[in-house]
Design an enzyme around this catalytic site. Structure first.
Site, PDB file in Angstrom:
ATOM      1  CG  MET A 248      -2.077  -1.079   1.286  1.00  0.00           C
ATOM      2  SD  MET A 248      -3.062  -1.040  -0.254  1.00  0.00           S
ATOM      3  CE  MET A 248      -2.438  -2.248  -1.242  1.00  0.00           C
ATOM      4  CG  HIS A 249       3.900   1.673  -2.926  1.00  0.00           C
ATOM      5  ND1 HIS A 249       5.307   1.185  -2.556  1.00  0.00           N
ATOM      6  CD2 HIS A 249       4.113   0.805  -3.626  1.00  0.00           C
ATOM      7  CE1 HIS A 249       6.098   0.373  -2.912  1.00  0.00           C
ATOM      8  NE2 HIS A 249       4.984  -0.281  -3.966  1.00  0.00           N
ATOM      9  CG  ASP A 250       0.338   5.506  -4.169  1.00  0.00           C
ATOM     10  OD1 ASP A 250      -0.320   5.176  -5.267  1.00  0.00           O
ATOM     11  OD2 ASP A 250       1.301   5.929  -3.943  1.00  0.00           O
TER      12      ASP A 250
END
Ligand code: RIB
Ligand code: CA
Length: 324
Positions: A248-250
């Protein structure tokens, strides 16, 4: 309690989309606008992906079109490098959304472009606007350049997904968003606007569990359904191609703005390497400032509480269910 007023700038993108669903379903947050930028895919994909997604989840927020190209670099060359060096199929699928096709929005894009939307919202919020950037920083940099008064307290904070204090996911020393537009990253980091860097140091630890993915599959709202389809796309790629998983980078960049305790940061000097033959796109983080050459300009996230992130995301998806 005063609502947190945010603007999201995205290259929607699979993980951008999950972050947008959460942003639209976070209590005490007012999503003022979403601006779009080329990155994971060309703007002709990322912009409609964003507009169609927001309308599909019942969110009427204004969506603006932004930069089709980085300030200096050539996107296609960067994306070829990702696929070539990483030996992966395109991380975000053919259309940037893992191949997921959403119903076409009935309305259109906001009449102002991303740069002027950022300026309009910063003025309207009177210095309270927090920008969460989940793609290349091109729009933010262009806004600062066109409207320099944005540097004088009109933007409260910029929380960006990008960079890495150590390593990279596109070259050995560069993260994708920063490799796409290091010149933009430099402009933002030198602007004096308070910044929070949510880089690979924490986002590569923010892997959503299979148990969480299985729970999301039981939900029925449009927001939960699109998140579930994206998570399944991510899991399938992981199982067949390896590489990126349900990172879940963003989503973590959004969470770092909304629930700051989800990450722990150090205030350090950060700048983008724009000239190195082997190192352009690298995010230089001055852990060692023994000569006192560097004045810290950014809160760099170095640890993450993944359980807190999952709990936050679950709450957002349950709120999405309750709106059905
Ligand atoms: O390196 C990860 C970042 O690049 C994420 O924002 C992802 O969406 C891509 O834009
Ligand atoms: Ca992104």
């Amino acid at each position: 309690m005063k609502k947190l007023r945010i603007l999201m700038d995205c290259d929607t993108g699979t993980d951008d989309a999950i972050a947008l669903v959460c942003a639209a379903n976070t209590p005490n947050v007012e999503l003022r606008a979403v601006t779009t930028v080329a990155g994971n895919a060309d703007l002709c994909f990322t912009a409609p992906n964003t507009l169609n997604l927001m309308r599909y989840i019942g969110c009427p927020v204004k969506v603006s079109k932004g930069a089709e190209t980085p300030i200096k670099r050539v996107l296609s060359e960067i994306r070829e490098k990702v696929d070539e060096e990483a030996g992966q199929i395109d991380t975000h699928g053919d259309n940037g959304l893992g191949g997921i096709v959403l119903p076409e929005a009935k309305d259109g894009f906001y009449p102002l472009d991303a740069v002027d939307t950022i300026y309009e919202e910063a003025k309207a919020c009177g210095g309270e606007l927090v920008i969460i950037a989940t793609g290349p920083l091109t729009n933010i940099a262009n806004a600062i350049t066109k409207h320099p008064e944005l540097k004088d307290g009109l933007i409260k904070k910029i929380v960006f997904m990008g960079g890495a204090a150590k390593g990279g996911n596109t070259t050995a020393v560069a993260e994708f968003n920063w490799l796409c537009d290091p010149e933009a990253a430099h402009i933002v980091l030198m602007s004096g606007i308070p910044c929070v860097m949510v880089g690979l140091d924490v986002t590569e630890k923010a892997e959503i569990s299979d148990e969480f993915c299985d729970r999301v599959r039981t939900l029925r709202s449009n927001g939960a359904k699109v998140c579930s389809e994206i998570l399944e796309f991510m899991r399938a790629r992981r199982d067949t191609h390896g590489g990126e998983s349900t990172l879940m980078h963003d989503g973590l960049a959004l969470a770092a703005a909304v629930i700051p305790d989800v990450v722990s940061c150090r205030h350090l000097f950060v700048d983008a390497e724009c000239d190195g033959k082997y190192t352009f796109g690298h995010s230089f983080v001055a852990f060692d400032n023994r000569l006192g050459d560097f004045t810290p300009n950014c809160d760099v996230a170095l640890e993450v509480n993944v359980k807190m992130l999952e709990e936050y995301m679950w709450d957002c998806l349950i709120r999405s269910e309750e709106k059905r």
